[in-house]
Scaffold this motif. Structure first.
Motif, PDB file in Angstrom:
ATOM      1  N   ILE A  22       0.854  -1.177   0.000  1.00 19.13           N
ATOM      2  CA  ILE A  22       0.000   0.000   0.000  1.00 19.13           C
ATOM      3  C   ILE A  22       0.897   1.236   0.000  1.00 19.13           C
ATOM      4  N   SER A  23       0.965   1.895  -1.123  1.00 12.46           N
ATOM      5  CA  SER A  23       1.808   3.065  -1.293  1.00 12.46           C
ATOM      6  C   SER A  23       0.955   4.326  -1.204  1.00 12.46           C
ATOM      7  N   THR A  24       1.190   5.305  -2.058  1.00 12.19           N
ATOM      8  CA  THR A  24       0.499   6.586  -1.997  1.00 12.19           C
ATOM      9  C   THR A  24       0.697   7.345  -3.303  1.00 12.19           C
ATOM     10  N   VAL A  25      -0.234   8.222  -3.641  1.00 14.96           N
ATOM     11  CA  VAL A  25      -0.055   9.070  -4.817  1.00 14.96           C
ATOM     12  C   VAL A  25       1.058  10.093  -4.610  1.00 14.96           C
ATOM     13  N   SER A  26       1.551  10.224  -3.384  1.00 22.03           N
ATOM     14  CA  SER A  26       2.649  11.154  -3.124  1.00 22.03           C
ATOM     15  C   SER A  26       3.951  10.728  -3.797  1.00 22.03           C
ATOM     16  N   VAL A  27       4.001   9.507  -4.345  1.00 21.38           N
ATOM     17  CA  VAL A  27       5.221   9.079  -5.032  1.00 21.38           C
ATOM     18  C   VAL A  27       5.386   9.771  -6.383  1.00 21.38           C
ATOM     19  N   TYR A  28       4.340  10.402  -6.896  1.00 20.54           N
ATOM     20  CA  TYR A  28       4.428  11.035  -8.207  1.00 20.54           C
ATOM     21  C   TYR A  28       5.104  12.398  -8.111  1.00 20.54           C
ATOM     22  N   ARG A  29       5.990  12.665  -9.063  1.00 17.51           N
ATOM     23  CA  ARG A  29       6.683  13.956  -9.078  1.00 17.51           C
ATOM     24  C   ARG A  29       5.698  15.108  -9.236  1.00 17.51           C
ATOM     25  N   GLY A  30       4.594  14.890  -9.939  1.00 19.04           N
ATOM     26  CA  GLY A  30       3.648  15.964 -10.191  1.00 19.04           C
ATOM     27  C   GLY A  30       2.619  16.208  -9.115  1.00 19.04           C
ATOM     28  N   TRP A  31       2.605  15.384  -8.070  1.00 20.38           N
ATOM     29  CA  TRP A  31       1.607  15.550  -7.009  1.00 20.38           C
ATOM     30  C   TRP A  31       1.936  16.774  -6.165  1.00 20.38           C
ATOM     31  N   PRO A  32       0.975  17.636  -5.830  1.00 14.57           N
ATOM     32  CA  PRO A  32      -0.442  17.647  -6.213  1.00 14.57           C
ATOM     33  C   PRO A  32      -0.756  18.700  -7.282  1.00 14.57           C
ATOM     34  N   ASP A  33       0.251  19.056  -8.069  1.00 14.13           N
ATOM     35  CA  ASP A  33       0.089  20.171  -8.994  1.00 14.13           C
ATOM     36  C   ASP A  33      -0.392  19.783 -10.384  1.00 14.13           C
ATOM     37  N   GLU A  34      -0.333  18.487 -10.717  1.00 14.10           N
ATOM     38  CA  GLU A  34      -0.679  18.056 -12.064  1.00 14.10           C
ATOM     39  C   GLU A  34      -1.661  16.879 -12.010  1.00 14.10           C
ATOM     40  N   ASP A  87       1.110   6.135 -15.532  1.00  9.29           N
ATOM     41  CA  ASP A  87       2.436   6.233 -16.130  1.00  9.29           C
ATOM     42  C   ASP A  87       3.096   7.588 -15.893  1.00  9.29           C
ATOM     43  N   SER A  88       2.543   8.400 -14.966  1.00  9.02           N
ATOM     44  CA  SER A  88       3.182   9.661 -14.603  1.00  9.02           C
ATOM     45  C   SER A  88       4.514   9.379 -13.911  1.00  9.02           C
ATOM     46  N   GLU A  89       5.427  10.333 -14.020  1.00  8.49           N
ATOM     47  CA  GLU A  89       6.777  10.140 -13.481  1.00  8.49           C
ATOM     48  C   GLU A  89       6.750   9.978 -11.963  1.00  8.49           C
ATOM     49  N   VAL A  90       7.501   8.986 -11.481  1.00  9.03           N
ATOM     50  CA  VAL A  90       7.612   8.714 -10.041  1.00  9.03           C
ATOM     51  C   VAL A  90       8.920   9.312  -9.528  1.00  9.03           C
ATOM     52  N   LEU A  91       8.892   9.812  -8.312  1.00  8.65           N
ATOM     53  CA  LEU A  91      10.081  10.388  -7.696  1.00  8.65           C
ATOM     54  C   LEU A  91      11.201   9.362  -7.584  1.00  8.65           C
ATOM     55  N   ASP A  92      12.428   9.867  -7.521  1.00  2.15           N
ATOM     56  CA  ASP A  92      13.557   8.986  -7.270  1.00  2.15           C
ATOM     57  C   ASP A  92      13.510   8.532  -5.815  1.00  2.15           C
ATOM     58  N   GLY A  93      14.123   7.422  -5.545  1.00  3.08           N
ATOM     59  CA  GLY A  93      14.165   6.854  -4.202  1.00  3.08           C
ATOM     60  C   GLY A  93      14.733   5.461  -4.279  1.00  3.08           C
ATOM     61  N   PRO A  94      15.978   5.268  -3.883  1.00  6.22           N
ATOM     62  CA  PRO A  94      16.593   3.939  -3.957  1.00  6.22           C
ATOM     63  C   PRO A  94      15.921   2.937  -3.036  1.00  6.22           C
ATOM     64  N   ALA A  95      15.979   1.667  -3.414  1.00  6.82           N
ATOM     65  CA  ALA A  95      15.364   0.603  -2.615  1.00  6.82           C
ATOM     66  C   ALA A  95      16.013   0.450  -1.254  1.00  6.82           C
ATOM     67  N   ASP A  96      17.268   0.902  -1.124  1.00  5.25           N
ATOM     68  CA  ASP A  96      17.972   0.738   0.159  1.00  5.25           C
ATOM     69  C   ASP A  96      18.174   2.071   0.875  1.00  5.25           C
ATOM     70  N   ALA A  97      17.342   3.085   0.551  1.00  7.70           N
ATOM     71  CA  ALA A  97      17.501   4.409   1.155  1.00  7.70           C
ATOM     72  C   ALA A  97      17.219   4.377   2.654  1.00  7.70           C
ATOM     73  N   GLY A 121       7.273  11.360  -0.204  1.00  4.75           N
ATOM     74  CA  GLY A 121       7.069  10.711  -1.490  1.00  4.75           C
ATOM     75  C   GLY A 121       8.282   9.922  -1.946  1.00  4.75           C
ATOM     76  N   LYS A 122       9.476  10.458  -1.730  1.00  8.22           N
ATOM     77  CA  LYS A 122      10.692   9.743  -2.133  1.00  8.22           C
ATOM     78  C   LYS A 122      10.893   8.493  -1.285  1.00  8.22           C
ATOM     79  N   GLN A 123      10.557   8.579  -0.016  1.00  3.41           N
ATOM     80  CA  GLN A 123      10.671   7.398   0.844  1.00  3.41           C
ATOM     81  C   GLN A 123       9.715   6.297   0.381  1.00  3.41           C
ATOM     82  N   LYS A 124       8.484   6.666   0.057  1.00  4.61           N
ATOM     83  CA  LYS A 124       7.518   5.660  -0.396  1.00  4.61           C
ATOM     84  C   LYS A 124       7.883   5.117  -1.779  1.00  4.61           C
ATOM     85  N   ALA A 125       8.423   5.980  -2.637  1.00  3.65           N
ATOM     86  CA  ALA A 125       8.864   5.504  -3.949  1.00  3.65           C
ATOM     87  C   ALA A 125       9.996   4.497  -3.794  1.00  3.65           C
TER      88      ALA A 125
END
Length: 343
Positions: free
Chosen positions: A97-109, A114-124, A143-147
Motif C-alpha cells: 500500500i503506497s500513496t499518490v505522493s510518489v508522483y513527481r507531479g503531485w499535487p500540482d498536475e 504512467d506519470s513520473e515517479v520520484l527517485d528513491g533507492p530501494a535501500d535508502a 514521497g521519495k521514501q515511499k517511492a
C-alpha cells in the motif's frame, strides 16, 4: 488462502484482516502490539519491523500465499527491503500500500499510472530526500521514501509477484487522521459552518473497506500490477460531501461557502485546517482507470460518511495518532473568516 498482513489492528490493516477472515482465509498479523487490538480469528505475531531478528522470526511462521503490507507508511525503504527479502521465499505475492505522493507531479498536475515517479533507492535510509530546514518549496521527502519502498518490494519479489497500490485520501470507520471525524463533529455542532472553495469542486476520497477489498483481490492477482486507488474523477463533490455530513449527524447547521481567494487571505494551512480543501490543480485529478479494470469498486462517499458517524456514535474511538491534532480550524478563526464574508 494463507495471508500475512503487516499491520492489521487498526484502520486499513484491520479492514484487510476482517475482510480476509470473512472470506475464510487463514490470517497472520505482524505488529508491535502497541496500538489497536487484534481481530478475533487472526493469528497475532508481535515484533518490530526495524528489528531484523524479529523479521526472521516472523518468516519462520510461513509460508503464506501472499503478504499485504499496510504498516510501512513511516518505514524507510531499507527497512521495507530487509523485510521483503526475508519473506520472498515464504510468500508468493507482495501487495504494498503506497500513496499518490510518489508522483513527481503531485499535487500540482493530473496524475496517471504512467506519470513520473520520484527517485528513491530501494535501500535508502531515513535521511534520503530530506530537505534542509530553510528550504522553500514542496517537501518531497515522504514521497521519495515511499517511492523507494515500492522499488524495494519489486526488487525483493520481482515485478511479476508485486502489486503496488497508490491510494489518495482514505476515509471511513476507524480513521485515525481526523479528516472526516472533524467534519462530522463540526457538522454536529451546527450553526454557520465555513465551507471551503466551490461546492461543485470534485473530490476523490476512497473508503477504507474498498481499499481493503481491492488489496485482497490483488493478493490473488498475477503479473505486474500497479494501480492508483481513488474514487472516479467527477463523481463526488465537496458540496455533496459536506451535505452528507449534515445529513448523517442530523444537523441543522448552515453551510456558508467561501471562495478560494477569500480563504487564501487568512493563511490557512491547506489540507488540514479545513480538511480536504486544497487549491493545487492536480489534487483531485487522479486517474484510477487501471484500478477499475482490475476490479476496484468505490462505494458512494455518502455511505462512507454515514457509516463513519455510526461507528463513532457506537462509542468507538480511533487509535490515537499525532496527525489527529493537526486537523480542524479553531472556532475563533472560523468566526473571523465567516464575518469577513458578510462584513
Amino acid at each position: 488462502m494463507r495471508l500475512l498482513v503487516l499491520g492489521g489492528t487498526w484502520f486499513l490493516g484491520r479492514a484487510v484482516v476482517s475482510d480476509a477472515l470473512s472470506r475464510g482465509w487463514e490470517v497472520t498479523t505482524f505488529t508491535r502490539g502497541l496500538s489497536g487490538t487484534p481481530v478475533p480469528g487472526a493469528v497475532a505475531v508481535h515484533g518490530d519491523r526495524e528489528n531484523e531478528a524479529d523479521v526472521r522470526r516472523l518468516a519462520e511462521q510461513g509460508p503464506w500465499d501472499a503478504v499485504v503490507d499496510t504498516s510501512a507508511s513511516e518505514l524507510t525503504p531499507r527497512t521495507v527491503l530487509t523485510g521483503a527479502e526475508a519473506l520472498a521465499s515464504k510468500a508468493g505475492r507482495y501487495v504494498y500500500i503506497s500513496t499518490v505522493s510518489v508522483y513527481r507531479g503531485w499535487p500540482d498536475e493530473p496524475l496517471f499510472i504512467d506519470s513520473e515517479v520520484l527517485d528513491g533507492p530501494a535501500d535508502a535510509d531515513a535521511d534520503y530526500g530530506r530537505l534542509p530546514a530553510n528550504h522553500v518549496g514542496a517537501d518531497t521527502h515522504y514521497g521519495k521514501q515511499k517511492a523507494g519502498a515500492e522499488r524495494a518490494v519489486v526488487q525483493a519479489f520481482g515485478a511479476d509477484c508485486a502489486s503496488i497500490l497508490r491510494p489518495g485520501v482514505i476515509l471511513g470507520p476507524g480513521e485515525y487522521v481526523g479528516r472526516l471525524p472533524w467534519w462530522l463533529s463540526r457538522a454536529a455542532r451546527g450553526g454557520d459552518i465555513l465551507a471551503p472553495g466551490n461546492p461543485n469542486q470534485t473530490i476523490q476520497p476512497v473508503d477504507v473497506r474498498d481499499v481493503a477489498r481491492f488489496a485482497l483481490n490483488q493478493a490473488t492477482a498475477t503479473g505486474p500490477q500497479v494501480h492508483n486507488v481513488t474514487a472516479p474523477i467527477g463523481r463526488e463533490t465537496m458540496g455533496g460531501f459536506l451535505e452528507s455530513c449534515l445529513e448523517a449527524t442530523g444537523s441543522t447547521g448552515r453551510l456558508v461557502w467561501a471562495p478560494d481567494e477569500h480563504l487564501l487571505q487568512y493563511d490557512l494551512v491547506q489540507w488540514s485546517e479545513l480538511p480536504l480543501w486544497r487549491t493545487h490543480p492536480g489534487v483531485w485529478r487522479i486517474d484510477s482507470t487501471s484500478g477499475y479494470a482490475a476490479g476496484l469498486e468505490c462505494r458512494p462517499l455518502s455511505e462512507t460518511v454515514a457509516d463513519t458517524w455510526a461507528w463513532l456514535q457506537r462509542g468507538n474511538v480511533p487509535v490515537p495518532h499525532q496527525r489527529w491534532k493537526k486537523h480542524g480550524i479553531a472556532p475563533g478563526k472560523e468566526e473571523q473568516i465567516l464575518a469577513g464574508l458578510t462584513g
